[in-house]
Design a protein around this motif. Structure first.
Motif, short mmCIF file in Angstrom:
data_model
loop_
_atom_site.label_atom_id
_atom_site.label_comp_id
_atom_site.label_asym_id
_atom_site.label_seq_id
_atom_site.Cartn_x
_atom_site.Cartn_y
_atom_site.Cartn_z
N GLY A 27 3.79 2.21 1.11
CA GLY A 27 5.21 2.04 0.91
C GLY A 27 5.52 1.27 -0.35
N ASP A 28 6.78 1.25 -0.73
CA ASP A 28 7.17 0.48 -1.90
C ASP A 28 7.41 -0.97 -1.49
OD1 ASP A 28 9.53 0.70 -0.55
OD2 ASP A 28 10.65 1.62 -2.17
N SER A 29 7.95 -1.77 -2.39
CA SER A 29 8.08 -3.20 -2.12
C SER A 29 9.08 -3.49 -1.00
CB SER A 29 8.48 -3.94 -3.39
OG SER A 29 9.72 -3.46 -3.88
N MET A 34 5.21 -4.74 6.73
CA MET A 34 5.25 -3.76 7.83
C MET A 34 4.06 -3.89 8.76
SD MET A 34 4.63 -0.21 5.86
CE MET A 34 3.63 -0.20 4.39
N GLU A 35 2.95 -4.45 8.25
CA GLU A 35 1.77 -4.62 9.12
C GLU A 35 1.94 -5.78 10.09
OE1 GLU A 35 1.27 -7.21 5.61
OE2 GLU A 35 1.75 -5.11 5.81
N VAL A 45 -4.66 1.62 11.59
CA VAL A 45 -3.89 2.07 10.43
C VAL A 45 -3.99 1.02 9.32
CG1 VAL A 45 -1.60 2.73 9.61
CG2 VAL A 45 -2.29 3.27 11.94
N THR A 46 -4.20 1.50 8.09
CA THR A 46 -4.20 0.63 6.92
C THR A 46 -2.82 0.67 6.30
OG1 THR A 46 -6.51 1.18 6.51
CG2 THR A 46 -5.29 0.19 4.70
N TYR A 47 -2.18 -0.49 6.21
CA TYR A 47 -0.85 -0.59 5.63
C TYR A 47 -0.97 -1.14 4.22
CZ TYR A 47 0.92 -0.03 10.37
OH TYR A 47 1.21 0.45 11.61
N THR A 48 -0.36 -0.44 3.26
CA THR A 48 -0.37 -0.88 1.87
C THR A 48 1.03 -0.78 1.32
OG1 THR A 48 -2.58 0.10 1.66
CG2 THR A 48 -1.48 -0.54 -0.36
N ALA A 49 1.50 -1.86 0.72
CA ALA A 49 2.83 -1.86 0.09
C ALA A 49 2.70 -2.41 -1.31
CB ALA A 49 3.80 -2.72 0.90
#
Length: 129
Positions: A27-29, A34-35, A45-49
């Motif tokens: 996701g964006d900034s 969200m994690e 799930v790997t969450y990346t922002a």
């Protein structure tokens, strides 16, 4: 696709948008944190922002390269939103009800995807021999 009222933040709907078989969310900034939400599943799930600009200035060169990689992935998705907003004039939502807004946005997204696919097929093929 989920259409929400204006007072609902995007990060609250992040896990509703994720399919059960997705194992990575980017996701964006606006999706920072969200994690940490109760509905998140950090074991599977790997969450990346993406970092905010003020945080990105403090990163090392290697981390900045990682942020650029995230941006290149997101740019492919954001291109369709650019077409919807600029070419089709959907910059401001009219309050006609969530069902009508959802129907209009779904139609515009499908047309934008057709335009992008058509541009991809018709581009000139260059081969280096």
């Amino acid at each position: 696709m989920v259409t929400t009222p204006a007072n609902v933040h995007d990060v609250t709907k992040a896990d509703e948008l994720r399919r059960p078989d997705d194992w990575e969310v980017i996701g964006d900034s606006g999706y920072l944190g969200m994690e940490k939400r109760d509905s998140a599943d950090p074991e599977r799930v790997t969450y990346t922002a993406a970092k905010r600009y003020s945080q990105r200035k403090k990163l090392s060169a290697e981390r900045i390269a990682d942020e650029k990689l995230l941006s290149s992935i997101r740019c492919k998705v954001e291109h369709a939103f650019h077409r919807i907003k600029v070419q089709f004039g959907y910059k401001k939502v009219r309050y006609r009800g969530l069902a009508k807004n959802t129907a209009r946005l779904t139609m515009l997204a499908s047309i934008a995807n057709m335009f992008i696919g058509n541009c991809f097929e018709n581009r000139t093929k260059v081969s280096f021999v």
